[in-house]
Design a protein around this motif. Sequence first.
Motif, PDB file in Angstrom:
ATOM      1  N   LYS A 196       0.855  -1.184   0.000  1.00 61.61           N
ATOM      2  CA  LYS A 196       0.000   0.000   0.000  1.00 61.61           C
ATOM      3  C   LYS A 196       0.885   1.225   0.000  1.00 61.61           C
ATOM      4  O   LYS A 196       1.614   1.480   0.970  1.00 61.61           O
ATOM      5  CB  LYS A 196      -0.898  -0.002   1.251  1.00 61.61           C
ATOM      6  N   ASN A 211      -8.556   0.012   3.492  1.00 61.18           N
ATOM      7  CA  ASN A 211      -7.121  -0.306   3.476  1.00 61.18           C
ATOM      8  C   ASN A 211      -6.793  -1.547   2.669  1.00 61.18           C
ATOM      9  O   ASN A 211      -5.611  -1.885   2.517  1.00 61.18           O
ATOM     10  CB  ASN A 211      -6.608  -0.467   4.908  1.00 61.18           C
ATOM     11  N   LEU A 244       0.381   3.911   2.768  1.00 55.94           N
ATOM     12  CA  LEU A 244       0.780   3.480   4.103  1.00 55.94           C
ATOM     13  C   LEU A 244       2.215   2.965   4.141  1.00 55.94           C
ATOM     14  O   LEU A 244       2.730   2.632   5.210  1.00 55.94           O
ATOM     15  CB  LEU A 244      -0.160   2.372   4.601  1.00 55.94           C
TER      16      LEU A 244
END
Length: 288
Positions: A55, A96, A58
């Motif tokens: 990701k 997420n 992140l």
Amino acid sequence: MLAMKICLLTTLLLAGVRCMKDSLFVYSQLGGDAVLPCTKLNSSHCSFVSWTFYKEGLVRYTYEVSGGRVSADSDKSNRTSIMSNCSLALSGLQVNDAGSYSCLEHKEEVTNVYLSLLTVTSPSSIMELRPGGTLVLSCLLFTYYDPGSCKPYSTSLFKLSWRSEVGAVLQGDRHQLMERSRCKVTLITTLQADDHGRRWRCQVDATNSNIAEFMDFRSTFWSEPAHRDPDLNRSEVTECSAPPPISRMVLCAALPLMVVTVGLFTWRLDRRKARAAAPAGFRLQEIS
């Protein structure tokens, strides 16, 4: 010399084939499910297959599957499963979960899968869901980069649009579209009476696939509570008034008796005082 050229060419071809891998783009919606395919496997044994997740927003790189088994350390282990063809199945998709997934065989990447998630939000209050009110709907695509962020080379891969529940593109004077980016499209429309219960559809179309993913929003109108007739309320109170409690009945009956008792006691006390104060030879007599 010719043999060296042939050897070099063969080496380059082998290297090119070895580095060839599929790049797939998968679209789903928040709360939904998704299957991430693992292609070009040389073996049908998933024990040689691993899945990684990255990701960008992140800066996270984790192993979701290792040796054909879901990693217990994964934050989505309870929503992840490995299929018989080594594809990765995700359920209950969350924000997420959008990102880049890689399928590896013998620790070499064979497939990259980019998962994007679709969601619909509305700042309109329930009071505005009525004929003549304004409905505002925002369709946002959580991409494998950041929410609503479209990289230059990714904008040609998909297109967002607002459609009716049967798939027709919304158009006309009462429908306004505000496109902040290719990953976010806002619909502003003036509601009519026949919009009660209508479904408004945000759809993402992938240019390299005939499969379209969509998410619906249903506009259910708010209705005011019915006002009751005040005269009817009064009549109901009159007819249905509850009888007075027993304590009140006892009080009403005992109060006069208490007044009479106190009065009689006072009268007798005053008469005794008067007798004690009378002069000698003078006697009070009761008049019958």
